[in-house]
Enzyme design. Structure first.
Site, short mmCIF file in Angstrom:
data_model
loop_
_atom_site.label_atom_id
_atom_site.label_comp_id
_atom_site.label_asym_id
_atom_site.label_seq_id
_atom_site.Cartn_x
_atom_site.Cartn_y
_atom_site.Cartn_z
N GLU A 32 4.29 5.07 3.99
CA GLU A 32 4.57 3.67 4.31
C GLU A 32 5.93 3.56 5.02
OE1 GLU A 32 4.89 -0.50 1.70
OE2 GLU A 32 4.87 1.46 0.70
N LYS A 66 -0.31 -4.53 5.23
CA LYS A 66 -0.28 -4.56 3.76
C LYS A 66 -0.56 -5.98 3.28
CE LYS A 66 2.72 -2.97 -0.03
NZ LYS A 66 3.99 -2.27 -0.34
N CYS A 82 0.25 1.15 -0.49
CA CYS A 82 1.05 1.18 -1.71
C CYS A 82 0.59 0.18 -2.77
CB CYS A 82 2.51 0.98 -1.37
SG CYS A 82 3.62 1.55 -2.71
#
Length: 636
Positions: free
Chosen positions: A46, A115, A170
């Site tokens: 990330e 995300k 994540c």
């Protein structure tokens, strides 16, 4: 890539915070290594182009511009390479900042995945800088090109249709309803996760559990790549904990703390097989998905993953003992229920001094103990004939007496000789009639004793014998309850060994150890100088191979060529290729020819993930044609 194996790489480069120029260079270096190794899906962490820990520097236009420029350089480096590459960076869109994964291949950007779940608790404050990503894809113009931008994107391999790649980032994994669930229900077989997860005590274990459980629940491969060294340690340490999992199994891991690359091979064909088997896997969600095609060269690279050569037997001693106790309990409680149902107090077992009948007797003893029945109600019948040796005969007698069961001897030589005279069988012709006549006489004796004593005949045959059809039809093939039908031969040995080690009876242990040391044999041919003349594994092949073939064919759905490929890896140095191929051919030939025996099996408990019961796992016609399987075997 051949046979559905997709080599994947989880990469953690050692970066510098807020230096996209340097980071682009080290990413390029790691990318070259992954290309060289043959990886087809390569995942970086990330925000790795800038570093995850830039803080308010994410609001600086110069940093964002540098990240975009160095992404363009990475795109150019993918020219001429077919691997699908995922790289994390901050990306400005419509005046908002997004935490995205860019997917690159062959000099192009295939898509941007933002995300969705931005943590703003504890040490995380992503909401300060980033905007929640959109799910439904839209076009975003990057470097003058329209690029799909959104969470609901599937990257579909055109020449390996089983490979469909989706992404979450994540925190997306840690929430109650992760994007990966929708992705998998839409067909994704491989989920990649670009992460920056800091290390705290015990977090690595929880992270591993999340990745493994997600891959198991979604029947998918999962590549998790995390930020590591180079990130700011002002308040946190990032460990570079990389994980590759498949259907609940951890294939590769880079333990924190560090950097580097871990590789493995995701078997996407097996995953599709698992989903076909599991009718409750789920229906696709209603959301629209962008489906972006890409292609890969189908090559046969050296595999980075390993396979279990004894898939039914755990290598870890503690796990093996636990499994043995669990199986013995399943067997004995299955038989216990049958006795409770019929109100019986007598069991009849043909005891030969071999492994299978020994295990059946041990299970029956446990069952009678559970029921509070007298072990004298277990009638162990030894039936010596032409092939019986002193060793097996004496072990059968010792075992029965030591366990406190009732021993009964019925010498069947005279009855079999008379039978052979009646059917005009030459006593000197040791053919299949000579052998099977003995087996069927033994079954008749057991059945009639059971009728006389109002008991059940307890079957002794194991699952490996049934898979090969190594049982006399209406002979040892038949019983009133088969306690071993779900247990493969390689595990029978360990169950008996476990009993020997834990029974607390030195005399019983000594007998069991000698049974374990006795060659596997039906003892239907006369011994030579008092020694067993007929060894089963010389005739049908090593049981460790047949159990291996059985597991990977039935449980994993592997083709003969795929089974052969991994068998060569697992048994390298133990069996040569010619030997493996010989017994593989024998396995497939017998498996199809002998289904008629499995189609009329007695009741018996399933104990593991593979079973051959016609009422359970294996609904197979007795006259199924083996042509396509044998054709593939013969081409090897």
């Amino acid at each position: 890539m051949k046979q559905g194996f997709v080599k994947v790489a989880a990469v953690t480069p050692k970066i510098k915070v807020a230096d996209p120029v340097y980071n682009g260079t080290v990413i390029a270096e790691e990318l070259a290594k992954a290309y060289e190794h043959g990886a087809k899906v390569i995942v970086f962490p990330e925000l790795c182009l800038t570093g995850y820990t830039c803080g308010d520097l994410f609001l600086q236009p110069l940093l964002l511009e540098s990240a975009a420029e160095n992404l363009k350089k990475l795109v150019q480096l993918t020219e001429g390479h077919d691997a699908l590459v995922a790289v994390g960076l901050p990306l400005e869109k419509d005046g908002r900042l997004y935490n995205v994964a860019a997917f690159l291949q062959k000099g192009k950007i295939l898509g941007f995945v933002p995300k969705v779940n931005l943590p703003t608790y504890a040490e995380f404050y992503e909401g300060r800088h980033f905007t929640k990503g959109n799910t439904e894809p839209v076009f975003y113009y990057f470097d003058g090109q329209p690029i799909p931008f959104g969470t609901n994107i599937l990257f579909q391999c055109t020449n390996l249709p089983e490979l469909k790649v989706a992404c979450e980032i994540c925190e997306d994994l840690w929430v109650a309803d992760p994007p990966s669930t929708r992705h998998a229900l839409k067909g994704a077989t491989l989920i990649v996760n670009l992460s920056a997860s800091n290390e705290t005590v015990g977090k690595d274990e929880y992270r591993e559990m999340l990745v493994k459980s997600t891959s198991a629940r979604l029947l998918c491969g999962y590549v998790y790549t995390s930020a590591g060294e180079g990130e700011s340690t002002q308040d946190l340490v990032f460990g570079g904990h990389n994980l590759i999992a498949e259907n609940g199994n951890l294939l590769a891991e880079n333990k924190p703390i560090g950097t580097g690359i871990v590789y493995s091979d995701i078997d996407v064909q097996k995953l599709i097989t698992e989903r076909r088997r599991m009718g409750t896997f789920g229906e696709a969600p209603e959301e629209d998905y962008a489906k972006i095609p890409f292609s890969l060269d189908i090559t046969e690279n050296e595999l980075d993953r390993t396979f279990d050569g004894t898939p039914f037997v755990p290598k870890n001693a503690a796990k093996r003992q636990k499994r043995c106790e669990s199986i013995l309990s399943i067997q004995s409680y299955g038989l216990k229920k049958r006795y409770e149902h019929i109100g019986g107090k007598t069991a009849v077992i043909g005891i030969s001094g071999g492994l299978d009948s020994t295990l059946a007797l041990l299970v029956t003893v446990r069952t009678f103990d559970l029921l509070g029945l007298d072990r004298k109600g277990i009638i162990a019948v030894t039936m010596p004939c032409f092939g019986t040796t002193d060793r097996t005969y004496e072990n059968a007698c010792k075992l029965t007496k030591t366990l406190g069961a009732t021993l009964r001897e019925v010498d069947i030589k005279e009855a079999v000789t008379l039978h052979f005279r009646d059917i005009e069988q030459d006593m000197n012709c040791h053919d299949v009639t000579y052998e099977n006549g003995q087996a069927r006489e033994r079954t008749q004796v057991l059945m009639d004793i059971a009728n006389k004593e109002n008991g059940l005949v307890i079957g002794t045959g194991d699952m490996s014998e049934l898979a090969l059809g190594w049982a006399t039809y209406n002979g040892d093939h038949m019983s009133m309850y088969g306690v071993n039908v779900g247990v493969p031969k390689t595990l029978v040995r360990h169950l008996v060994k476990y009993y020997a080690d834990t029974c607390g009876n030195a005399e019983l242990s000594a007998v069991l150890e000698d049974v374990l040391d006795t060659p596997v044999s039906p003892e239907l041919l006369p011994p030579v100088d008092g020694v067993i003349a007929q060894k089963t594994e010389d005739l049908v092949g090593p049981y460790e191979l047949h159990d291996f073939f059985l597991y990977y064919m039935l449980r994993c759905g592997y083709s003969p060529a795929k089974v052969y490929r991994i068998a060569k890896l697992c048994f390298e140095g133990q069996y040569d290729s010619e030997t493996l191929l010989k017994w593989l051919k024998n396995y497939y030939r017998r498996f199809f020819q002998q289904q008629f025996k499995r189609s009329c099996l007695p009741d018996g408990p399933k104990v593991g993930s593979v079973a051959v019961s016609p009422r359970g796992d294996l609904r197979m016609p007795s006259d199924a044609c083996a042509r396509i399987w044998m054709d593939e075997v013969n081409r090897l």
